[in-house]
Every structure is written in structure tokens, then in C-alpha cells.
Design a protein around this motif. Structure first.
Motif, PDB file in Angstrom:
ATOM      1  N   MET A  52       1.033  -1.156   0.098  1.00  0.00           N
ATOM      2  CA  MET A  52       0.071   0.003   0.042  1.00  0.00           C
ATOM      3  C   MET A  52       0.744   1.240   0.009  1.00  0.00           C
ATOM      4  N   LEU A  53       0.472   2.319  -0.352  1.00  0.00           N
ATOM      5  CA  LEU A  53       1.069   3.593  -0.330  1.00  0.00           C
ATOM      6  C   LEU A  53       0.168   4.656  -0.231  1.00  0.00           C
ATOM      7  N   ALA A  54       0.392   5.651   0.333  1.00  0.00           N
ATOM      8  CA  ALA A  54      -0.558   6.976   0.828  1.00  0.00           C
ATOM      9  C   ALA A  54      -0.042   8.149   0.042  1.00  0.00           C
ATOM     10  N   VAL A  55      -0.940   8.998  -0.735  1.00  0.00           N
ATOM     11  CA  VAL A  55      -0.712  10.016  -1.238  1.00  0.00           C
ATOM     12  C   VAL A  55      -1.588  11.298  -0.725  1.00  0.00           C
ATOM     13  N   MET A  56      -0.765  12.183  -0.306  1.00  0.00           N
ATOM     14  CA  MET A  56      -1.565  13.255   0.297  1.00  0.00           C
ATOM     15  C   MET A  56      -1.703  14.599  -0.176  1.00  0.00           C
ATOM     16  N   TYR A  57      -2.702  15.335   0.020  1.00  0.00           N
ATOM     17  CA  TYR A  57      -2.884  16.736  -0.592  1.00  0.00           C
ATOM     18  C   TYR A  57      -3.041  17.558   0.490  1.00  0.00           C
ATOM     19  N   PRO A 109      -3.957   0.785  -3.240  1.00  0.00           N
ATOM     20  CA  PRO A 109      -4.840   0.714  -4.480  1.00  0.00           C
ATOM     21  C   PRO A 109      -6.136   1.132  -4.329  1.00  0.00           C
ATOM     22  N   GLN A 110      -6.738   1.256  -2.935  1.00  0.00           N
ATOM     23  CA  GLN A 110      -8.302   1.377  -2.733  1.00  0.00           C
ATOM     24  C   GLN A 110      -8.664   2.703  -3.438  1.00  0.00           C
ATOM     25  N   SER A 111      -7.987   3.985  -3.411  1.00  0.00           N
ATOM     26  CA  SER A 111      -8.536   5.192  -3.747  1.00  0.00           C
ATOM     27  C   SER A 111      -8.116   5.735  -5.239  1.00  0.00           C
ATOM     28  N   GLY A 112      -7.594   4.699  -5.803  1.00  0.00           N
ATOM     29  CA  GLY A 112      -6.978   4.817  -7.282  1.00  0.00           C
ATOM     30  C   GLY A 112      -5.727   4.121  -7.251  1.00  0.00           C
ATOM     31  N   GLU A 113      -5.708   3.671  -8.675  1.00  0.00           N
ATOM     32  CA  GLU A 113      -4.457   2.927  -9.095  1.00  0.00           C
ATOM     33  C   GLU A 113      -3.465   3.665  -9.929  1.00  0.00           C
ATOM     34  N   PHE A 152       3.308  21.619  -4.491  1.00  0.00           N
ATOM     35  CA  PHE A 152       2.551  21.649  -5.987  1.00  0.00           C
ATOM     36  C   PHE A 152       2.409  23.103  -6.786  1.00  0.00           C
ATOM     37  N   GLY A 153       2.866  24.089  -5.778  1.00  0.00           N
ATOM     38  CA  GLY A 153       2.216  25.455  -6.188  1.00  0.00           C
ATOM     39  C   GLY A 153       1.628  26.209  -5.159  1.00  0.00           C
ATOM     40  N   GLY A 154       1.757  27.548  -5.008  1.00  0.00           N
ATOM     41  CA  GLY A 154       1.053  28.160  -3.997  1.00  0.00           C
ATOM     42  C   GLY A 154       1.100  27.515  -2.388  1.00  0.00           C
ATOM     43  N   ASP A 155       0.106  27.515  -1.889  1.00  0.00           N
ATOM     44  CA  ASP A 155       0.099  26.799  -0.349  1.00  0.00           C
ATOM     45  C   ASP A 155      -0.340  25.464  -0.667  1.00  0.00           C
ATOM     46  N   GLU A 156      -0.123  24.736  -1.838  1.00  0.00           N
ATOM     47  CA  GLU A 156      -0.423  23.439  -1.880  1.00  0.00           C
ATOM     48  C   GLU A 156       0.771  22.470  -1.896  1.00  0.00           C
ATOM     49  N   PHE A 157       0.833  21.418  -1.028  1.00  0.00           N
ATOM     50  CA  PHE A 157       1.814  20.399  -1.023  1.00  0.00           C
ATOM     51  C   PHE A 157       1.101  19.101  -1.391  1.00  0.00           C
ATOM     52  N   THR A 158       1.964  18.182  -1.726  1.00  0.00           N
ATOM     53  CA  THR A 158       1.707  16.741  -1.856  1.00  0.00           C
ATOM     54  C   THR A 158       2.795  15.995  -1.142  1.00  0.00           C
ATOM     55  N   LEU A 159       2.372  14.791  -0.549  1.00  0.00           N
ATOM     56  CA  LEU A 159       2.979  13.792  -0.042  1.00  0.00           C
ATOM     57  C   LEU A 159       2.991  12.388  -0.604  1.00  0.00           C
ATOM     58  N   LEU A 160       4.006  11.715  -0.558  1.00  0.00           N
ATOM     59  CA  LEU A 160       4.073  10.340  -1.250  1.00  0.00           C
ATOM     60  C   LEU A 160       4.394   9.712   0.317  1.00  0.00           C
ATOM     61  N   LEU A 161       3.796   8.769   0.612  1.00  0.00           N
ATOM     62  CA  LEU A 161       4.371   7.833   1.644  1.00  0.00           C
ATOM     63  C   LEU A 161       4.352   6.265   1.057  1.00  0.00           C
ATOM     64  N   PRO A 162       5.538   5.785   0.868  1.00  0.00           N
ATOM     65  CA  PRO A 162       5.573   4.476   0.108  1.00  0.00           C
ATOM     66  C   PRO A 162       5.478   3.502   1.175  1.00  0.00           C
ATOM     67  N   GLN A 163       5.152   2.222   0.942  1.00  0.00           N
ATOM     68  CA  GLN A 163       5.332   1.041   1.625  1.00  0.00           C
ATOM     69  C   GLN A 163       4.761   1.467   3.113  1.00  0.00           C
ATOM     70  N   ILE A 164       3.374   1.571   3.016  1.00  0.00           N
ATOM     71  CA  ILE A 164       2.548   1.665   4.335  1.00  0.00           C
ATOM     72  C   ILE A 164       1.856   0.543   4.445  1.00  0.00           C
ATOM     73  N   HIS A 165       1.609  -0.147   5.959  1.00  0.00           N
ATOM     74  CA  HIS A 165       1.106  -1.350   5.959  1.00  0.00           C
ATOM     75  C   HIS A 165      -0.379  -1.157   6.153  1.00  0.00           C
ATOM     76  N   LYS A 166      -1.014  -0.359   6.902  1.00  0.00           N
ATOM     77  CA  LYS A 166      -2.392  -0.043   7.251  1.00  0.00           C
ATOM     78  C   LYS A 166      -2.583   1.445   7.122  1.00  0.00           C
ATOM     79  N   LYS A 167      -3.921   1.646   6.857  1.00  0.00           N
ATOM     80  CA  LYS A 167      -4.278   3.080   6.772  1.00  0.00           C
ATOM     81  C   LYS A 167      -4.075   3.841   7.888  1.00  0.00           C
ATOM     82  N   GLU A 168      -4.052   3.215   9.143  1.00  0.00           N
ATOM     83  CA  GLU A 168      -3.856   3.981  10.428  1.00  0.00           C
ATOM     84  C   GLU A 168      -2.659   4.323  10.261  1.00  0.00           C
ATOM     85  N   ASP A 169      -1.509   3.762  10.026  1.00  0.00           N
ATOM     86  CA  ASP A 169      -0.110   4.267   9.497  1.00  0.00           C
ATOM     87  C   ASP A 169      -0.149   5.735   9.121  1.00  0.00           C
TER      88      ASP A 169
END
Ligand code: C2E
Ligand code: MG
Ligand code: MG
Length: 727
Positions: free
Chosen positions: A322-327, A421-425, A369-386
């Protein structure tokens, strides 16, 4: 090069011959003979005369007698030798002793002709001598030219900004120019005899073997090969290098001895030049960095983030991880930027970036990403709670006060999280899902996080469609104004109308304002829509006037976004003027929220409207948080009790108490009280008892089209509705 060629060729000139003899008759005969053969001749009677002439002039050839009184021929020869005079000398003498002739030749004479001379033999000897001298002269100037050329080339090589080198056929240096010293810190002496590999960076050796051993010549030889050379780390003079290698661009050509064995000759080595390309490399690195980084925060930019996300999703797919992408969006950043300036805004973004970084692992990527917007990529996440744990940490770290110059700022962030992969592949869907989730946080009060869910997607897509349709509605004139009567509760007379917008959607039919006004406000499309409502209302008022109907006031709803516009007052005033309508034809209804959002700014603007005779009502009163002290500052004429309070009017209930309170407040502030949403007679009666001057509700009529409203009014010239039976 042209100068060198001219030097080598020399200027053609007629040779000058000096005849030296003590015998005047001999001089005359020789002179005659030579002149007759086209030579330029000068006679000198005796050795001392000859020396005298030689002081001032130069001659190509001298015919010299040996035995002369005073200065003899031998002495003349020695004089020439000692003074480096290169005149060719043919001894013409009666002296035939071997030693004398030998001495003359040793002293530099070219040839010997015995007296009495044979004219033919003498002339041949003269020609030979002159030819020989000519050749010598040519050699000499050629030598000089070569010397010059070599000097020139040596100068060019030593002053070249490039390293110039020659290697022997084993790859050892036989020549390097001065440049090597200040570029690499090795002296020439250190390098001569050394193999080139001692200079080359280990990782570039294969490539270097290829170019430094270049055997090709001409156009096929190596060009622009990039290598790294090692810098002499012991050299103290090379202090200014911040690296241990020097990137160079190399050209090299094979060298052959033409007398060698095969047709091309024998390979004797390679020569070439190496250019220092440090600056170019640095610039390339900088350009590369700029293409993939945000310069304010030094974080990766969108391009690099997307690249990493692409790799991470491929990896996660393969290893079923799993991995997490944050906006992440900084809340109220615009407020800081607008009120404290861009410098403080920039600093705030830098601090926020640092704080987020402090919550991440080395393998995570934070990008701007521009302005006051940042994105984060957290690879190798084991569960949503992490992912949730990281988000909470980030939110907490951002909430801590931030000191920038003299300002203590409190900020927060809204974060949307999308899980693979739950929120997008794919990369695109993940970023979009996180963005949608972030918007949900924003609309739910900011400062928090949400995981993306499918339902969010539906509302989002729906919103987008509404925005697009709203644009079209304006263009295609799909809006309409409906009017709802406002009635005097004591005699059921129509005293006013409220203009209420409707959207006649080509597919959905009649759309109510609550379904599109919030979106129009969000996209600021409410500004042109509001302009349209004002015009449409003015047109109707004019129509009523033309029909001779009694003058009634029409209320127009105004959104907070409209008040914020600089030309808000100007537009209303100009539109009224355009339709030749006095200000008292309209009333503006502003919600409590709209009023409070602008405060100072709104006070000024509403005062201007009030000065033009336009009255001001506070709509949906009771739902906001207006403070009494503020209310007094606004030029408000009317409080319009929100329908929700009217709905449940029952004696002694809580809502009734609120209506009572509003009524006494209106009385205290000397404001009109109007009630909306009156549906029942008991509501009407209660409100009447409270001193309500106007009522509005389904009891008296629903909002109706302009045409229906016109008909309603023309049918009742006294303006009294049937419901007057109730009043
Ligand atoms: P509002 O200004 O408070 O308008 C009164 C709303 O209450 C209208 O809804 C009206 O149809 C409804 N209403 C009137 N009497 C009764 C009643 O007896 N019972 C019930 N249940 N409802 C009643 P509508 O037309 O759907 O408008 C909703 C809101 O949309 C308005 O609330 C106003 O805030 C906004 N709006 C309408 N037209 C415009 C406009 O041109 N510009 C702006 N900015 N907002 C508008
Ligand atoms: Mg209203
Ligand atoms: Mg209202």
C-alpha cells in the motif's frame, strides 16, 4: 599565415656585385663584362675601399683579388667572417698557390677563378654563386618563418584556455601545456612520462582508454568526449576547487610517422586538447535542479513528485504493497499573504515545509505543487492507520505558533489522503482523489484530514458539472427572476416584492437557488449572476411603472462575494440610473454572514447605498452572530426574521421566544421587523401581535414568474390579496 608565406618567398631583387681589385684595368674589364651580362656592379679599387663600401651597403656577391697592397683579399675575407657579412665571395686572383687558395676557401670564399680569367668560366661561376646564395637566402627566410610559426604556435598552446597534450604510442605524456598546472594542480614535470590513466577518474577509465588511444585522424577522430580528471589534492595552490574532479570535454587525434611501415605510417601517439567544462556542468545541474525543484522551499516540484509517484505505484503493484498520497493545503494562507505581504507568506511556506519534513521518513517525498499546496508520497504503508498517524503528527506540528519577524502566526492545514490501491490505481487518480478529499476537509471547517471515499467523488464531479453549466446558463440566458409578494399584515395589501432567482435548466427543469447559489458564490460567478438579477428586476419595475401600477419596493438578495467587489456600489447606482429609477425602488437583502464577513468595508459601502435612498435589510436574521453594537453601525432599516423561527411559532416554545427577542431588539434599535415563511394564520396573528410591519410567505403567495406577478398586480389595482380575509 599569409605573413609567414610572404616571409618565406622573400622579395625578388637584382643581385648586387662588388668587384675588388687593385688593378684599375682589371676592374674596368670585369665591370664591363658583368654589366654586359646584366649585372648590377660596383667597383672597389683595393681592399680598404671594399671595406669602406661594405660598411654602408650589402652585396650579394664579391669578386675579390687576393694580392692587393694595403688590405689584401684574405683580410677582406676575414672581415666578412668576423662581421657576419654573408656576401658570397669568388676569389679572382693570379695567386695560385695551394695554401693561399685553401686559406681563402677556409675563410669563407665560395669559389676560385684564376687570372687571367676565362669570361665564360667566370660568368658560370658567378651564376652558380648567385644561385647558391639565392637558395641560402630562401632557406634562411624559410627557417625564420618556421621559427616565427613555431613561436606563434607555442604561444597559442601555452596561452590556450584548454589543456593541450601529446602522448606517445604507449599513452605516456610527452607534452602538456602550462594550463594543466592551474587546472589540475600538477606541474608539467610531474606529468611528462606518466601514463594518462593516472589523471583519469576511476569510473571514466574505460571511456578514457578509448579516447586517449585515439588512432583515427581527421573528421573521424574523437570529439567532445566528456570525462572527469582527478585534481592533485596535494597541490596547495589549487585552493579554489570545491571538488576533486574536473569535468572536461576531450578532442583527440592519432599521430603517425609518415616514414613508417604501413601505408598510413607508424602510429606514434595521440595529441589532443581537453576543455574545462565545470561551469557548463554546474549550469546543467542548476537547470536540471530547477526543472525538478521548487526554488522557494527546495522541495521537489510537481514533475519530480509525479515521477516518484509513478515509480512508487509500479513498485507497490509488483510487491502488493500500500502507499499513501496526501494533498495538503495551508488554511487561510491567502489572508497572511494579502495582509502581511509576500515575504511573510513565503517564510510561512518555508516553515510549514520544514515542519512537515520533520514528520516524515527518509523514503517519503514532500513536494510543493504551487501556492500553498503540498503533496506527500508515503510508500510502503502497511495499514491506513499508519498514514493517519503521520497526518495527525503533521497537523499538530503545523498548529504550533510560527514566529515570523514580529508576527506570531497560527495556522493549520487541510489534508486529503488517498490510499493505493483503494482510492486509485494510477498516479493521476491518486492525486485527484487526495485533492478531492482535501476539499472536503476545507468545506467541513478546515484544520483536519479525511481519507478519500467514492461518495466524495460523486459530489465533486457534480460540482464541476454545475460550475460548467452555470457558465452556460449565463451565456444562454437560462436564468429567470420570480417575485414573491410582501404584505402588510393588517390589511393584506402588497407593499413589496422579493426578487428570487430561478434557473430554467434545459435538462433538469426549474432549479432552485439553494442548489446553485453556493456554487456560484464559490466560483464567484455570483457576481455576473447578481448583476443580471439587478437588471432583470429593474426591467420589471419599469414594466410595472409603464402599466401604471402603484410603486412598490422590490428586495434583491445580495451575496457577500458581491459586496467584496470594489465596484459593488457603483454598479447598483449606475444600473438604477440607467433605468431611471430612484433608490427607494429597491431594498437590498444581505445575510448576517454577508455583513459580518466584510464589516468595515461593508459599512462604508452600505452607507453609500443608503445615501441614495436604497434601504437595507438583514436577511435570515437570527441565524448568525451579529453583535448589537455592530448592528448599530450599519445603516440597516429592516430585520428579516429567518423562516426557521417562524415555522415553529407556537406559544411558549423556544423558537417563539427567539422571535419575541428579535421583535424587542428591532423595536429597541428602531428597525422594521419583517417575517418570512409565514404559512399559517396563527403564525400571522402572532407576528401581527409582535408589531411585524411586513410578512411574506406561502400564506400570501408563492414566488411567481414575472408574467404571473404582473397579472397578479394588474388584476388587483388596490393591491389587496384575497388572503385579506385573514388579515
Ligand atoms: P431568502 O432570501 O431567505 O428567500 C426566501 C426563501 O424562502 C425563498 O426561497 C422563498 O421561496 C422561500 N419562502 C418564502 N415563503 C416561504 C414559506 O412560506 N415557506 C417556505 N418553506 N419557504 C418560503 P428560494 O427562492 O428558494 O430562495 C432561497 C434563497 O436563495 C434565498 O433565501 C436567498 O438567500 C437565495 N437567493 C434567491 N435569489 C437570490 C439572488 O438573486 N441572489 C442571491 N444572492 N441569493 C438569492
Ligand atoms: Mg431574501
Ligand atoms: Mg431569508
Amino acid at each position: 599565415m599569409n605573413e609567414i608565406r610572404t616571409m618565406m618567398q622573400g622579395q625578388p631583387h637584382k643581385p648586387k656585385i662588388l668587384i675588388v681589385d687593385d688593378d684599375a684595368a682589371m676592374l674596368a674589364s670585369l665591370r664591363m663584362l658583368l654589366k654586359a651580362n646584366g649585372h648590377d656592379v660596383e667597383p672597389a679599387q683595393g681592399g680598404s675601399k671594399a671595406l669602406e663600401l661594405l660598411r654602408d651597403q650589402s652585396y650579394d656577391l664579391m669578386l675579390l683579388d687576393l694580392q692587393m697592397p694595403g688590405v689584401n683579399g684574405h683580410e677582406v675575407l676575414r672581415h666578412l667572417k668576423q662581421n657576419g657579412i654573408d656576401t658570397k665571395v669568388i676569389v679572382v686572383s693570379g695567386e695560385t698557390s695551394f695554401s693561399s687558395v685553401k686559406d681563402a676557401l677556409v675563410d669563407g670564399a665560395y669559389d676560385f677563378v684564376r687570372k687571367p680569367y676565362d669570361a665564360g668560366e667566370l660568368l658560370t661561376t658567378i651564376n652558380n654563386a648567385l644561385q647558391s646564395r639565392n637558395l641560402e637566402q630562401q632557406h634562411k627566410s624559410l627557417g625564420l618563418a618556421l621559427e616565427e610559426s613555431e613561436k606563434l604556435h607555442r604561444y597559442i598552446v601555452n596561452n590556450s584556455p584548454d589543456i593541450v597534450y601529446v602522448l606517445d604510442n604507449k599513452g605516456c605524456f610527452t607534452f602538456v601545456n602550462d594550463r594543466i598546472e592551474n587546472l589540475l594542480g600538477y606541474s608539467r614535470e610531474d606529468l611528462l612520462g606518466q601514463h594518462f590513466s593516472t589523471l583519469v577518474h576511476e569510473e571514466d577509465l574505460v571511456e578514457a582508454n578509448y579516447v586517449f588511444n585515439e588512432r583515427r585522424t581527421g573528421a573521424r577522430a574523437s570529439k567532445d568526449v566528456e570525462l572527469r580528471l582527478k585534481i592533485n589534492s596535494e597541490s596547495k595552490s589549487i585552493r579554489y576547487f570545491d571538488t576533486h574532479v574536473l569535468p572536461i570535454s576531450l578532442h583527440s587525434v592519432g599521430m603517425y610517422n609518415p616514414n613508417g611501415l604501413d601505408e598510413k605510417g607508424e602510429f606514434i601517439g595521440t595529441y589532443g586538447c581537453a576543455r574545462d567544462i565545470t561551469d557548463r556542468k554546474r549550469n546543467e545541474e542548476l537547470i536540471n535542479y530547477q526543472a525538478y525543484h521548487d526554488l522557494l522551499t527546495s522541495l521537489p516540484n510537481r514533475a519530480l513528485f509525479e515521477d516518484r509517484l509513478q515509480l512508487a505505484t509500479a513498485h507497490a503493484r509488483r510487491y502488493k504493497e500500500m502507499l499513501a498520497v496526501m494533498y495538503l493545503d495551508v488554511d487561510r494562507f491567502k489572508l497572511v499573504n494579502d495582509s502581511l505581504g509576500h515575504a511573510v507568506g513565503d517564510k510561512l511556506l518555508q516553515v510549514v515545509a520544514e515542519r512537515i519534513m520533520g514528520c516524515l521518513r527518509a523514503e517519503d517525498t514532500l513536494a510543493r505543487f504551487g501556492g500553498d499546496e503540498f503533496t506527500l508520497l508515503l510508500p510502503q504503508i502497511h495499514k491506513k492507520e499508519d498514514a493517519a498517524a503521520v497526518v495527525k503528527k503533521i497537523l499538530e506540528s503545523i498548529r504550533a505558533p510560527i514566529q515570523i519577524e514580529e508576527h506570531e502566526l497560527f495556522t493549520s492545514a487541510s489534508i486529503g489522503v488517498a490510499m493505493f490501491p483503494q482510492s486509485g490505481e494510477t498516479m493521476e487518480t491518486l492525486v485527484k482523489s487526495a485533492d478531492i478529499a482535501m476539499y472536503h476537509v476545507k468545506s467541513n471547517g478546515k484544520d483536519g484530514y479525511q481519507f478519500f471515499s467514492e461518495e466524495m467523488n460523486d459530489t465533486y464531479t457534480c460540482h464541476l458539472a454545475v460550475e460548467r453549466d452555470l457558465h452556460r446558463a449565463l451565456e444562454d440566458n437560462q436564468f429567470e427572476v420570480f417575485f414573491q409578494p410582501k404584505v402588510n399584515p393588517n390589511n393584506c395589501q402588497i407593499v413589496g416584492m422579493e426578487a428570487l432567482i430561478r434557473w430554467r435548466h434545459p435538462e433538469k427543469g426549474l432549479v432552485m437557488p439553494n442548489d446553485f447559489i453556493p456554487m456560484a458564490e464559490q466560483t464567484k460567478l455570483i457576481v455576473p449572476i447578481g448583476d443580471w438579477v439587478l437588471r432583470a428586476t429593474c426591467e420589471e419595475i419599469c414594466r410595472w411603472r409603464e402599466q401604471g401600477l402603484p410603486k412598490i419596493k422590490v428586495s434583491i438578495n445580495i451575496s457577500a462575494v458581491q459586496i467584496e467587489q470594489e465596484d459593488f456600489v457603483k454598479k447598483i447606482v449606475e444600473t438604477l440610473d440607467e433605468y431611471d429609477l430612484a433608490g427607494d425602488n429597491i431594498e437590498v437583502e444581505i445575510t448576517e454572514y454577508g455583513l459580518m464577513k466584510n464589516r468595515e468595508n461593508a459599512i462604508q459601502k452600505l452607507r453609500k447605498l443608503s445615501a441614495r435612498g436604497i434601504t437595507i435589510a438583514i436577511d435570515d436574521f437570527g441565524t448568525g452572530y451579529s453583535s448589537l453594537s455592530y448592528l448599530q453601525k450599519f445603516p440597516v432599516n429592516t430585520l428579516k426574521i429567518d423562516r426557521s423561527f417562524v415555522k415553529d411559532i407556537e406559544p411558549d416554545t423556544r423558537d417563539t421566544c427567539i422571535v419575541d427577542a428579535i421583535a424587542s431588539m428591532a423595536k429597541g434599535l428602531r428597525l422594521h421587523m419583517v417575517a418570512e415563511g409565514v404559512e399559517t394564520v396563527s403564525q400571522l396573528n402572532y407576528l401581527k401581535g409582535l408589531g411585524c410591519v411586513e410578512v411574506q410567505g406561502f400564506l400570501f403567495g408563492r414566488p411567481a414568474s414575472a408574467q404571473a406577478t404582473l397579472e397578479l398586480m394588474t388584476d388587483r389595482p388596490d393591491g389587496r390579496l384575497e388572503s385579506c380575509l385573514l388579515c
